[in-house]
Motif scaffolding. Structure first.
Motif, short mmCIF file in Angstrom:
data_model
loop_
_atom_site.label_atom_id
_atom_site.label_comp_id
_atom_site.label_asym_id
_atom_site.label_seq_id
_atom_site.Cartn_x
_atom_site.Cartn_y
_atom_site.Cartn_z
N PRO A 176 -0.84 -6.44 0.84
CA PRO A 176 0.56 -6.35 1.26
C PRO A 176 0.94 -4.87 1.40
O PRO A 176 0.83 -4.10 0.45
CB PRO A 176 1.33 -7.03 0.12
CG PRO A 176 0.43 -6.91 -1.07
CD PRO A 176 -0.97 -6.89 -0.56
N VAL A 177 1.35 -4.50 2.60
CA VAL A 177 1.71 -3.11 2.88
C VAL A 177 3.14 -3.07 3.38
O VAL A 177 3.54 -3.91 4.20
CB VAL A 177 0.77 -2.50 3.94
CG1 VAL A 177 1.17 -1.06 4.28
CG2 VAL A 177 -0.69 -2.54 3.45
N VAL A 178 3.91 -2.12 2.87
CA VAL A 178 5.28 -1.96 3.36
C VAL A 178 5.39 -0.67 4.17
O VAL A 178 4.71 0.32 3.89
CB VAL A 178 6.33 -1.94 2.23
CG1 VAL A 178 6.49 -3.31 1.61
CG2 VAL A 178 6.01 -0.89 1.19
N LYS A 179 6.22 -0.76 5.19
CA LYS A 179 6.55 0.42 5.99
C LYS A 179 8.00 0.79 5.69
O LYS A 179 8.90 -0.01 5.90
CB LYS A 179 6.36 0.14 7.49
CG LYS A 179 6.70 1.32 8.37
CD LYS A 179 6.23 1.13 9.81
CE LYS A 179 6.99 0.06 10.55
NZ LYS A 179 6.62 0.00 11.99
N VAL B 28 -2.13 -6.34 5.70
CA VAL B 28 -3.03 -5.44 6.42
C VAL B 28 -4.23 -5.11 5.55
O VAL B 28 -4.07 -4.78 4.37
CB VAL B 28 -2.30 -4.12 6.79
CG1 VAL B 28 -3.20 -3.26 7.67
CG2 VAL B 28 -0.97 -4.39 7.47
N ASP B 29 -5.41 -5.20 6.13
CA ASP B 29 -6.62 -4.77 5.40
C ASP B 29 -6.70 -3.25 5.53
O ASP B 29 -7.54 -2.69 6.24
CB ASP B 29 -7.86 -5.44 5.99
CG ASP B 29 -9.12 -5.12 5.20
OD1 ASP B 29 -9.01 -4.50 4.11
OD2 ASP B 29 -10.22 -5.46 5.67
N GLN C 279 3.41 -8.36 -4.88
CA GLN C 279 4.39 -7.71 -4.00
C GLN C 279 5.65 -7.25 -4.74
O GLN C 279 6.71 -7.10 -4.14
CB GLN C 279 4.78 -8.65 -2.84
CG GLN C 279 3.61 -9.10 -2.01
CD GLN C 279 3.99 -9.98 -0.83
OE1 GLN C 279 5.16 -10.01 -0.42
NE2 GLN C 279 3.04 -10.70 -0.27
N GLN C 280 5.50 -7.00 -6.03
CA GLN C 280 6.64 -6.58 -6.83
C GLN C 280 6.68 -5.09 -7.10
O GLN C 280 7.71 -4.55 -7.49
CB GLN C 280 6.64 -7.34 -8.18
CG GLN C 280 6.75 -8.84 -8.05
CD GLN C 280 8.02 -9.28 -7.36
OE1 GLN C 280 9.12 -8.90 -7.76
NE2 GLN C 280 7.88 -10.07 -6.30
N ASP C 281 5.55 -4.42 -6.91
CA ASP C 281 5.48 -3.00 -7.24
C ASP C 281 4.45 -2.31 -6.34
O ASP C 281 3.77 -2.97 -5.55
CB ASP C 281 5.10 -2.81 -8.71
CG ASP C 281 5.70 -1.54 -9.30
OD1 ASP C 281 6.08 -0.64 -8.53
OD2 ASP C 281 5.79 -1.44 -10.55
#
Length: 242
Positions: free
Chosen positions: A136-139, A126-127, A165-167
């Protein structure tokens, strides 16, 4: 037996009526196009869905983010990412105290136990800050979103990850987590009964939050946008019972 059936039918009617009752007052964003669409989008779903499973209607030009659910039970790497996310959102208290975060087996047991009550992690590109480069965005969602005496105890947050995407990227995540009470010991601020989501409108990413915390601004729905490194409130609605 008939009395029992009638009782449960009455309860079901009351629940459905409560979920669909009420109206929204515009607090911020009167006359703003995206706010008008967000209001219409809210009205097309029950209040229960608006809080717990908010979706955006393509007919209104609002694009839902496509989230990919991560396997936090079977994939150790995803479980480790979940641990970083949970420690950021709800760090041990007091600082340095022993918790299930400190032991891999204890943490896995905690994850399995909480998964029965709904504990999820989903990923999307997601921009989120509208700089032209997707992040990279997490929900992250914790606790089942059910109404208990009119209150929803679930929490749902958006956190921006580093490119590998590790932290967690703390600076970009800080822009998204528009919570009160942020500080060194609790960088996410107050996380009680906050429900965040994201959507896209005319190529711009917006994110929102339904605040259901009694100590916060309970019953309000806010829409935000980050541009040029700064986040601003675009729309705000208050749900009012009829």
């Amino acid at each position: 037996m008939k009395k029992l059936i009638c009782f449960f039918f009455l309860i079901a009617v009351l629940i459905v009526g409560t979920a669909s009752a009420g109206e929204y007052q515009i607090v911020e964003g009167k006359g703003v196009a995206v706010c008008k669409l967000c209001l219409e989008n809210l009205r097309r779903q029950s209040v229960e869905d608006a809080i717990c499973n908010r979706h955006y209607t393509a007919e209104l030009g609002l694009q839902t983010v496509e989230w990919k659910k991560l396997d936090i039970l079977g994939d150790r790497a995803h479980r480790q990412l979940l641990k970083r996310v949970m420690m950021f959102v709800t760090p041990p208290f007091p600082k340095g105290a022993f918790s299930f975060y400190d032991d891999e087996q204890l943490f896995e047991r905690q994850v399995r136990m909480e998964s029965e009550d709904e504990l999820t992690l989903a990923l999307a590109q997601v921009d989120i800050d509208n700089d032209g480069n997707p992040e990279p965005v997490v929900k992250h969602r914790r606790h089942r979103c059910i109404s208990q005496h009119g209150f929803h105890g679930s929490k749902q947050f958006l956190l921006v990850l580093t490119k590998d995407q590790q932290d967690i990227d703390p600076a970009k995540t800080d822009q998204v987590m528009q919570n009160r009470g942020k500080g060194a010991l609790r960088p996410a601020g107050s996380v009680v009964k906050q429900m965040f989501e994201a959507f896209v409108y005319k190529g711009q990413t917006y994110f929102d939050n339904w605040d259901n915390d009694l100590l916060g601004d309970r019953g309000t729905f806010s829409v935000y946008r980050t541009v040029g490194g700064g986040t601003s409130l675009v729309c705000k609605f208050r749900h009012v019972d009829r």
